[in-house]
Every structure is written in structure tokens, then in C-alpha cells.
Design an enzyme around this catalytic site. Sequence first.
Site, mmCIF file in Angstrom:
data_model
loop_
_atom_site.group_PDB
_atom_site.id
_atom_site.type_symbol
_atom_site.label_atom_id
_atom_site.label_comp_id
_atom_site.label_asym_id
_atom_site.label_seq_id
_atom_site.Cartn_x
_atom_site.Cartn_y
_atom_site.Cartn_z
ATOM 1 N N ASP A 97 -32.810 12.158 32.082
ATOM 2 C CA ASP A 97 -33.829 13.122 31.692
ATOM 3 C C ASP A 97 -34.056 13.054 30.183
ATOM 4 O O ASP A 97 -33.149 12.690 29.424
ATOM 5 C CB ASP A 97 -33.399 14.543 32.061
ATOM 6 C CG ASP A 97 -33.143 14.709 33.546
ATOM 7 O OD1 ASP A 97 -33.786 13.991 34.324
ATOM 8 O OD2 ASP A 97 -32.309 15.543 33.901
ATOM 9 N N ALA A 98 -35.232 13.451 29.754
ATOM 10 C CA ALA A 98 -35.530 13.433 28.322
ATOM 11 C C ALA A 98 -34.531 14.280 27.537
ATOM 12 O O ALA A 98 -34.162 13.942 26.406
ATOM 13 C CB ALA A 98 -36.952 13.934 28.080
#
Length: 227
Positions: A97-98
Site C-alpha cells: 500500500d502507498a
Amino acid sequence: MKFLAHGGVASRRKAEEIIAKGVVTVGGEVVTDPARDVGGGDDVRVNGAPVAAEAREVWAVNKPAGVVSTAREPGSRPAVVSLVQTQARLYPVGRLDADTTGLLLLTNDGELANQLTHPRYEVPKAYRARLREPIADRDLDRLRKGVELEDGPTAPAQVRRLDKREIEIVLREGRNRQVRRMIEAVGNRVVALRRTSFGPLRLGNLPEGKARRLSDGEVAQLREASR
């Protein structure tokens, strides 16, 4: 399909999609069978552009928060491949995930990437999660046994307490935002998440935002772990 992956055109899954579109030729003939054998001397082209077998590389990156796990990012956020200094066309092995930091592998070896991410091989990945609230022993046990998510129950996981609000969790499956969703399933929330290992490879002291190319020995260990 393997030839395109080894040539750095795309991962094996994407290579199969490219072949199905009818834009791949071998010796001037359109090929739609991904299992078609291709030799080193064959003239392979995608949309008319020649494809040559590219030297295979595998890199470890310590991904910072805000960097996306894609080969390119059409938006304003930086893509993880921008952290690697190489002429090879690299692709992330799976995703983070970012907001998640830590170890991410990049490679142009589509076959290795497929093996490392395919559920059949159950390659373990370890994460350190900082939680919003202290976690009870009973919730650690629930995580170890598997919890129910909207897309089905999770497999058993290795979980150990590092602090009142910090745990290490080792997964052998890779669903979208899985660690965060598992923690939410036991009534807590992740405030910081970092991947610390992928199979036999550990993040170690690689600085955040930096990358290093893996040695032949490390790549061999990754191959062995995905068999």
C-alpha cells in the site's frame, strides 16, 4: 510468454494479455498461443518493436510512505521504480500500500515474480505493525488461527508481540491490505506498517528510499523459496 517476461516487456500475467491481443509476432507471424516455444535467434516483436532477452535483475527497495508500488504512476505520487538506478525495465513483485513502508522487490524476471507471488508457493512475508491500542493475548490468538474477512477466512499466521502496541505478523498469502484488515477484524487499527522480510530476504539496514541489487546467491535463495 516467458520470452516476453525475460525480455522485460511485462510480467508473465501481463505478457499473456499482450499475446492475446495479437500484437506479438515471431518471424513475422502473429502468435496468440502463450505456450509457443521461442528460441534465442527468433525475431520476436511487440507492436513491431523487437524484443531481446534482457539481463535479469532483482532489486530490494526500502519503500517510503507515499510511494506507489507500480512501474509508473500517472498521478503526482512517485512510482517505486524511480528509486532504482538501472536501464532494465523493472516491475514490482506484488504490492505494498502507498502508506506501507519497507521491503519491496523489483525485477524484470517475470517467471521469478510469478513464483514469488503465486499462492501455491506460500512464500512468507513478515510485517511489523504499530497499533492504535494495546492488543490483548486473545486477539493475538485469533490472528494466529485466522480471522474472517469479507473475502473469506485468512490462513493461520505467525504472530508475536513486540511491545504493547506493536506486533510482528508473518503471512503466506497476499490479499489486498490484508494485515490492516486482519487487525481491524479484531477491533484494532494499524497506525504504521512496515514489511521486514520477503521469503529468505530481510530488509536489514537498507535506508528508507534506497535500493540495492541482489547478489546471485540471494536470487538463488529466492528461487529456492518459491519451489
